[in-house]
Write a protein that holds these residues in place. Sequence first.
Motif, PDB file in Angstrom:
ATOM      1  N   LEU A  41      -1.301  36.069  15.633  1.00 20.97           N
ATOM      2  CA  LEU A  41       0.149  36.146  15.828  1.00 20.97           C
ATOM      3  C   LEU A  41       0.890  35.188  14.895  1.00 20.97           C
ATOM      4  CD1 LEU A  41       2.546  37.282  17.448  1.00 20.97           C
ATOM      5  CD2 LEU A  41       2.232  35.408  19.053  1.00 20.97           C
ATOM      6  N   PHE A  93      -4.624  25.180   7.283  1.00 25.74           N
ATOM      7  CA  PHE A  93      -4.568  24.632   8.644  1.00 25.74           C
ATOM      8  C   PHE A  93      -3.437  23.622   8.811  1.00 25.74           C
ATOM      9  CE2 PHE A  93      -8.572  26.796   8.636  1.00 25.74           C
ATOM     10  CZ  PHE A  93      -8.449  27.502   9.823  1.00 25.74           C
ATOM     11  N   ASP A 140      -9.103  27.447  20.203  1.00 25.28           N
ATOM     12  CA  ASP A 140      -9.050  26.670  18.957  1.00 25.28           C
ATOM     13  C   ASP A 140     -10.232  25.693  18.960  1.00 25.28           C
ATOM     14  OD1 ASP A 140      -8.413  24.591  17.054  1.00 25.28           O
ATOM     15  OD2 ASP A 140      -6.310  25.216  17.138  1.00 25.28           O
ATOM     16  N   SER A 187     -11.501  30.647  17.110  1.00 25.03           N
ATOM     17  CA  SER A 187     -10.984  30.428  15.756  1.00 25.03           C
ATOM     18  C   SER A 187     -10.587  28.965  15.592  1.00 25.03           C
ATOM     19  CB  SER A 187      -9.808  31.376  15.477  1.00 25.03           C
ATOM     20  OG  SER A 187      -8.833  31.304  16.491  1.00 25.03           O
ATOM     21  N   HIS A 229     -14.878  33.742  14.733  1.00 25.71           N
ATOM     22  CA  HIS A 229     -14.726  33.412  13.312  1.00 25.71           C
ATOM     23  C   HIS A 229     -16.066  32.834  12.877  1.00 25.71           C
ATOM     24  CE1 HIS A 229     -10.594  34.183  13.980  1.00 25.71           C
ATOM     25  NE2 HIS A 229     -10.244  33.814  12.773  1.00 25.71           N
TER      26      HIS A 229
HETATM   27  C1  LIG Z   1      -7.630  31.433   7.516  1.00 22.93           C
HETATM   28  N1  LIG Z   1      -8.680  31.641   8.426  1.00 22.93           N
HETATM   29  C2  LIG Z   1      -8.669  31.236   9.738  1.00 22.93           C
HETATM   30  N2  LIG Z   1      -9.811  30.712  10.236  1.00 22.93           N
HETATM   31  C3  LIG Z   1      -9.860  30.241  11.504  1.00 22.93           C
HETATM   32  N3  LIG Z   1      -8.816  30.259  12.342  1.00 22.93           N
HETATM   33  C4  LIG Z   1      -7.665  30.781  11.899  1.00 22.93           C
HETATM   34  C5  LIG Z   1      -7.535  31.310  10.591  1.00 22.93           C
HETATM   35  N4  LIG Z   1      -6.285  31.796  10.446  1.00 22.93           N
HETATM   36  C6  LIG Z   1      -5.657  31.541  11.636  1.00 22.93           C
HETATM   37  N5  LIG Z   1      -6.480  30.921  12.497  1.00 22.93           N
HETATM   38  C7  LIG Z   1      -6.198  30.418  13.866  1.00 22.93           C
HETATM   39  O1  LIG Z   1      -5.029  31.060  14.357  1.00 22.93           O
HETATM   40  C8  LIG Z   1      -3.999  30.090  14.616  1.00 22.93           C
HETATM   41  C9  LIG Z   1      -2.655  30.692  14.257  1.00 22.93           C
HETATM   42  O2  LIG Z   1      -2.345  31.758  15.129  1.00 22.93           O
HETATM   43  P1  LIG Z   1      -2.015  31.546  16.692  1.00 22.93           P
HETATM   44  O3  LIG Z   1      -1.254  30.254  16.834  1.00 22.93           O
HETATM   45  O4  LIG Z   1      -3.316  31.513  17.422  1.00 22.93           O
HETATM   46  O5  LIG Z   1      -1.179  32.748  17.012  1.00 22.93           O
HETATM   47  C10 LIG Z   1      -4.368  28.896  13.750  1.00 22.93           C
HETATM   48  O6  LIG Z   1      -3.820  27.682  14.236  1.00 22.93           O
HETATM   49  C11 LIG Z   1      -5.899  28.917  13.832  1.00 22.93           C
HETATM   50  O7  LIG Z   1      -6.344  28.321  15.034  1.00 22.93           O
END
Ligand SMILES: CNc1ncnc2c1ncn2[C@@H]1O[C@H](COP(=O)(O)O)[C@@H](O)[C@H]1O
Length: 270
Positions: free
Chosen positions: A20, A62, A171, A200, A228
């Motif tokens: 999202l 990040f 997370d 993730s 992930h």
């Molecule tokens: C680039 N590759 C990636 N690898 C791992 N985690 C990722 C990511 N891309 C996004 N997120 C995960 O999704 C969150 C943002 O969306 P939401 O706040 O959850 O909606 C990030 O803070 C991370 O925890």
Amino acid sequence: MEREMEWWISMPKVELHAHLNGSIRDSTLLEFAKALGEKGVILFSDVEHVIRKNDRSLNEVFKLFDLIHIITTDHTKVTRITKEVVEDFASENVIYLELRTTPKRNDSIGMSKRSYMEAVVKGLRAVDAVDVNFAPHYLGEGNPLKFGPVSDICNGTTKRKIFVRLLLSIDRRETTADAMETVKLALEMRDQGVVGIDLSGNPTVGDWMTFLPALKFAREQGLSITLHCGEVPNPKEIQAMLEFLPERVGHACFFKEDHWENAKSSKIPV
Ligand SMILES: CNc1ncnc2c1ncn2[C@@H]1O[C@H](COP(=O)(O)O)[C@@H](O)[C@H]1O
């Protein structure tokens, strides 16, 4: 090139890996950042170039997410973002969307993981540019998802239809107890389109085994699991994750030949 793009957009698509807060319109993010800048919460000039930058290292990605969370995390904004994200995917002819997000708690504004998720569901309900199907229903022989446009009998128009399924993310910075709270919330929200749990977060942080009890519990209760996996070189973790037999894995950038074979023979979509 333009015609090729039109062709790509016109193809019906499934999107199995959307975060999202990773799918927010730049214009919306800049609008929110500007408003926070005017209130003196952030320095807009510092933030603007970070948002507009294109190529980012994993660490920069990040850092950007931490910034996005500061900018976006209140109930009204979460609802608006959800509505826009679904509309944007539908406008590119995505017909099935697995949308994941990390439920967030922010005591200072009275946000709990649950109220965060309620704001997401409110966003799904607010979409009216397309017909959103996020209510769960039995998927089996004789009851497949019915894709294609639906007619709006009231005004005689035809609306596109998009199926949205929600996944709650854990997370990697969280604790075992946090993860368990997320799984319990997912179970309580099954009647609102939640179908699974995603692991993730920054892949260089934490140990995925921290979340194993919560992931196992989620599976026992019938939720699907997506991990992930292999976003950084960590063959041991990749192997252990594949042995867990998740329903999906994301990224797989550092898979070796045997990992690919393993994923293929276990029929795990990447
Ligand atoms: C680039 N590759 C990636 N690898 C791992 N985690 C990722 C990511 N891309 C996004 N997120 C995960 O999704 C969150 C943002 O969306 P939401 O706040 O959850 O909606 C990030 O803070 C991370 O925890």
